[in-house]
Write a protein that holds these residues in place. Structure first.
Motif, mmCIF file in Angstrom:
data_model
loop_
_atom_site.group_PDB
_atom_site.id
_atom_site.type_symbol
_atom_site.label_atom_id
_atom_site.label_comp_id
_atom_site.label_asym_id
_atom_site.label_seq_id
_atom_site.Cartn_x
_atom_site.Cartn_y
_atom_site.Cartn_z
ATOM 1 N N VAL A 156 0.849 -1.205 0.000
ATOM 2 C CA VAL A 156 0.000 0.000 0.000
ATOM 3 C C VAL A 156 0.874 1.241 0.000
ATOM 4 C CG1 VAL A 156 -1.633 1.371 1.351
ATOM 5 C CG2 VAL A 156 -1.970 -1.098 1.131
ATOM 6 N N GLN A 157 1.857 1.260 0.882
ATOM 7 C CA GLN A 157 2.732 2.429 1.004
ATOM 8 C C GLN A 157 3.497 2.686 -0.283
ATOM 9 O OE1 GLN A 157 2.766 4.443 3.842
ATOM 10 N NE2 GLN A 157 3.786 5.786 2.374
ATOM 11 N N THR A 158 3.925 1.622 -0.955
ATOM 12 C CA THR A 158 4.666 1.772 -2.213
ATOM 13 C C THR A 158 3.795 2.422 -3.286
ATOM 14 O OG1 THR A 158 6.048 -0.167 -1.722
ATOM 15 C CG2 THR A 158 5.913 0.533 -4.028
ATOM 16 N N LEU A 159 2.537 1.981 -3.386
ATOM 17 C CA LEU A 159 1.619 2.591 -4.348
ATOM 18 C C LEU A 159 1.417 4.073 -4.066
ATOM 19 C CD1 LEU A 159 -1.220 -0.080 -4.808
ATOM 20 C CD2 LEU A 159 0.437 0.681 -6.521
ATOM 21 N N VAL A 160 1.267 4.394 -2.781
ATOM 22 C CA VAL A 160 1.052 5.795 -2.390
ATOM 23 C C VAL A 160 2.300 6.621 -2.675
ATOM 24 C CG1 VAL A 160 0.575 7.353 -0.454
ATOM 25 C CG2 VAL A 160 -0.661 5.184 -0.642
ATOM 26 N N ASN A 161 3.466 6.086 -2.311
ATOM 27 C CA ASN A 161 4.723 6.819 -2.516
ATOM 28 C C ASN A 161 4.999 7.079 -3.989
ATOM 29 O OD1 ASN A 161 5.149 6.837 0.221
ATOM 30 N ND2 ASN A 161 6.658 5.183 0.213
ATOM 31 N N ASN A 162 4.620 6.116 -4.831
ATOM 32 C CA ASN A 162 4.842 6.263 -6.275
ATOM 33 C C ASN A 162 3.720 7.042 -6.955
ATOM 34 O OD1 ASN A 162 7.198 4.793 -6.061
ATOM 35 N ND2 ASN A 162 6.236 2.840 -6.606
ATOM 36 N N ARG A 163 2.773 7.497 -6.116
ATOM 37 C CA ARG A 163 1.642 8.302 -6.593
ATOM 38 C C ARG A 163 0.818 7.593 -7.660
ATOM 39 N NH1 ARG A 163 3.704 14.626 -6.574
ATOM 40 N NH2 ARG A 163 4.535 14.588 -4.441
ATOM 41 N N LYS A 164 0.737 6.282 -7.531
ATOM 42 C CA LYS A 164 -0.089 5.507 -8.459
ATOM 43 C C LYS A 164 -1.531 5.399 -7.968
ATOM 44 C CE LYS A 164 3.659 2.753 -10.433
ATOM 45 N NZ LYS A 164 4.214 1.394 -10.664
ATOM 46 N N ALA A 165 -1.736 5.762 -6.687
ATOM 47 C CA ALA A 165 -3.089 5.709 -6.128
ATOM 48 C C ALA A 165 -3.111 6.490 -4.820
ATOM 49 C CB ALA A 165 -3.522 4.260 -5.874
ATOM 50 N N SER A 166 -4.288 7.009 -4.472
ATOM 51 C CA SER A 166 -4.456 7.590 -3.139
ATOM 52 C C SER A 166 -4.413 6.448 -2.128
ATOM 53 C CB SER A 166 -5.786 8.327 -3.043
ATOM 54 O OG SER A 166 -6.864 7.385 -3.120
ATOM 55 N N ARG A 167 -4.196 6.776 -0.863
ATOM 56 C CA ARG A 167 -4.138 5.711 0.143
ATOM 57 C C ARG A 167 -5.467 4.956 0.225
ATOM 58 N NH1 ARG A 167 -0.835 4.060 3.885
ATOM 59 N NH2 ARG A 167 0.567 5.815 3.527
ATOM 60 N N VAL A 168 -6.577 5.666 0.171
ATOM 61 C CA VAL A 168 -7.882 5.009 0.257
ATOM 62 C C VAL A 168 -8.060 4.038 -0.904
ATOM 63 C CG1 VAL A 168 -10.371 5.364 0.044
ATOM 64 C CG2 VAL A 168 -9.047 6.803 1.595
ATOM 65 N N LYS A 169 -7.734 4.484 -2.133
ATOM 66 C CA LYS A 169 -7.895 3.604 -3.300
ATOM 67 C C LYS A 169 -6.928 2.420 -3.234
ATOM 68 C CE LYS A 169 -8.392 3.558 -8.321
ATOM 69 N NZ LYS A 169 -7.840 2.202 -8.422
ATOM 70 N N ALA A 170 -5.691 2.683 -2.825
ATOM 71 C CA ALA A 170 -4.705 1.602 -2.737
ATOM 72 C C ALA A 170 -5.163 0.544 -1.736
ATOM 73 C CB ALA A 170 -3.347 2.169 -2.326
ATOM 74 N N GLU A 171 -5.708 0.971 -0.611
ATOM 75 C CA GLU A 171 -6.179 0.024 0.402
ATOM 76 C C GLU A 171 -7.385 -0.757 -0.101
ATOM 77 O OE1 GLU A 171 -4.703 2.541 4.347
ATOM 78 O OE2 GLU A 171 -6.815 2.544 3.776
ATOM 79 N N GLN A 172 -8.314 -0.081 -0.747
ATOM 80 C CA GLN A 172 -9.492 -0.772 -1.258
ATOM 81 C C GLN A 172 -9.112 -1.786 -2.333
ATOM 82 O OE1 GLN A 172 -11.878 2.658 -2.372
ATOM 83 N NE2 GLN A 172 -13.209 2.380 -0.597
ATOM 84 N N ASP A 173 -8.164 -1.412 -3.185
ATOM 85 C CA ASP A 173 -7.746 -2.324 -4.263
ATOM 86 C C ASP A 173 -7.008 -3.547 -3.721
ATOM 87 O OD1 ASP A 173 -8.863 -0.620 -6.080
ATOM 88 O OD2 ASP A 173 -6.980 0.257 -6.771
ATOM 89 N N LEU A 174 -6.124 -3.333 -2.745
ATOM 90 C CA LEU A 174 -5.285 -4.420 -2.245
ATOM 91 C C LEU A 174 -5.918 -5.208 -1.101
ATOM 92 C CD1 LEU A 174 -1.774 -2.685 -2.267
ATOM 93 C CD2 LEU A 174 -2.543 -4.526 -3.763
ATOM 94 N N LEU A 175 -6.760 -4.535 -0.318
ATOM 95 C CA LEU A 175 -7.317 -5.175 0.882
ATOM 96 C C LEU A 175 -8.806 -5.485 0.761
ATOM 97 C CD1 LEU A 175 -5.719 -2.771 3.557
ATOM 98 C CD2 LEU A 175 -4.748 -4.914 2.695
ATOM 99 N N GLY A 176 -9.507 -4.647 0.024
ATOM 100 C CA GLY A 176 -10.961 -4.793 -0.033
ATOM 101 C C GLY A 176 -11.665 -3.952 1.011
ATOM 102 N N PHE A 177 -10.902 -3.205 1.808
ATOM 103 C CA PHE A 177 -11.438 -2.290 2.816
ATOM 104 C C PHE A 177 -10.370 -1.241 3.094
ATOM 105 C CE2 PHE A 177 -9.537 -5.960 4.957
ATOM 106 C CZ PHE A 177 -8.597 -5.357 5.790
ATOM 107 N N THR A 178 -10.726 -0.212 3.836
ATOM 108 C CA THR A 178 -9.747 0.817 4.189
ATOM 109 C C THR A 178 -9.282 0.620 5.629
ATOM 110 O OG1 THR A 178 -11.335 2.416 5.093
ATOM 111 C CG2 THR A 178 -10.974 2.439 2.690
ATOM 112 N N THR A 179 -8.167 1.246 5.964
ATOM 113 C CA THR A 179 -7.698 1.151 7.347
ATOM 114 C C THR A 179 -8.612 1.936 8.291
ATOM 115 O OG1 THR A 179 -6.093 2.921 6.823
ATOM 116 C CG2 THR A 179 -5.277 0.656 6.864
#
Length: 275
Positions: A156-179
């Protein structure tokens, strides 16, 4: 993945002292008294020592030394007592987390807590102590993810750092829910008041429901101001970007714009409670 999978790993969960949960419940009870509170505080030696140290500090300027927890509790007052116990309890709940700089994490959490309290003082819709508490725990779901699934947390952090996704979107895509969802689930498990868990879950998207929850809106504003402080944003830009729709959901009018300079001088704060 389901949130329940994170919560099942009880050996990795933060060990928040019972006195913290009990105190929150007590201070939400209008019939609570100092005797009940001091009895619970006395069971935790670390917190008891912090309370005595604070009461005997130059801040209070007392002419004699206080050695009784009962007397110290009364002198400290409900609000300061709650702040101290919550701050002490949460900051000592975990000692090391892969992928998180804990001193920076807690400094950020306490700054949000102070800002949430600052905002809550300016609306009749939110209790300032509740705002402070949710400020401290607003990011507890992220801590939970790093404790239980450090590899996924890194993705999740890598996606956010590389600006490929917002944290909310990265979490939903990878986890299926947000933190934020995970944070609410953890708070429900700890038996925090439901409104606090809802605020944690909704604060990044306060309009996810038809009627925004005022506490979630206050927390959203606190996070916005915290980001401005962290990035040393110019005060004119802070006012220009201030989310007035969220402010209205919190019960605030446009007058808040003229007070933002006061919020921007709030530093990390509460350091003496974390020593």
């Amino acid at each position: 993945m389901r949130i329940e999978e994170l919560l099942k790993q009880t050996d990795k969960l933060p060990n928040v002292p019972d006195v913290v949960r009990e105190l929150i419940q007590l201070l939400n009870d209008p019939d609570a008294n100092y005797s009940d509170i001091s009895q619970r505080v006395a069971h935790d030696q670390t917190i008891s020592l912090k309370i005595l140290r604070m009461v005997n500090s130059a801040y209070f300027g007392l002419s004699r030394k206080i050695s009784s927890i009962d007397e110290a509790t009364v002198l400290l007052g409900m609000s300061k007592l709650k702040t101290l116990v919550i701050a002490s309890g949460f900051s000592s709940s975990v000692e090391k987390v892969e992928g998180i700089n804990l001193p920076a994490f807690w400094a950020d959490s306490f700054r949000v807590a102070e800002l949430a309290k600052w905002v809550a003082k300016r609306t009749e819709l939110v209790d300032e102590d509740e705002a402070f508490t949710v400020g401290i725990v607003h990011n507890i779901g992220r801590l939970l993810l790093h404790l239980t699934q450090p590899d996924l947390a890194l993705e999740v952090q890598t996606l956010v750092n590389n600006r490929k996704a917002s944290r909310v979107k990265a979490e939903q895509d990878l986890l299926g829910f947000t933190t934020q969802d995970a944070g609410k689930a953890l708070m429900d498990m700890w038996k925090f008041p439901v409104a606090m868990g809802d605020a944690v879950q909704q604060h990044k998207r306060p309009f996810m429901n038809d009627e925004p929850q005022a506490l979630a809106c206050v927390l959203n504003l606190a996070c916005y101001l915290n980001a401005c402080i962290r990035n040393d944003r110019d005060s004119d830009l802070v006012r220009e970007g201030f989310p007035m729709a969220v402010a209205k959901g919190a019960g605030l009018g446009e007058g808040i714009l003229f007070e933002l300079d006061d919020a921007l001088i709030i530093g990390d704060g509460l350091n003496q409670l974390l020593d």
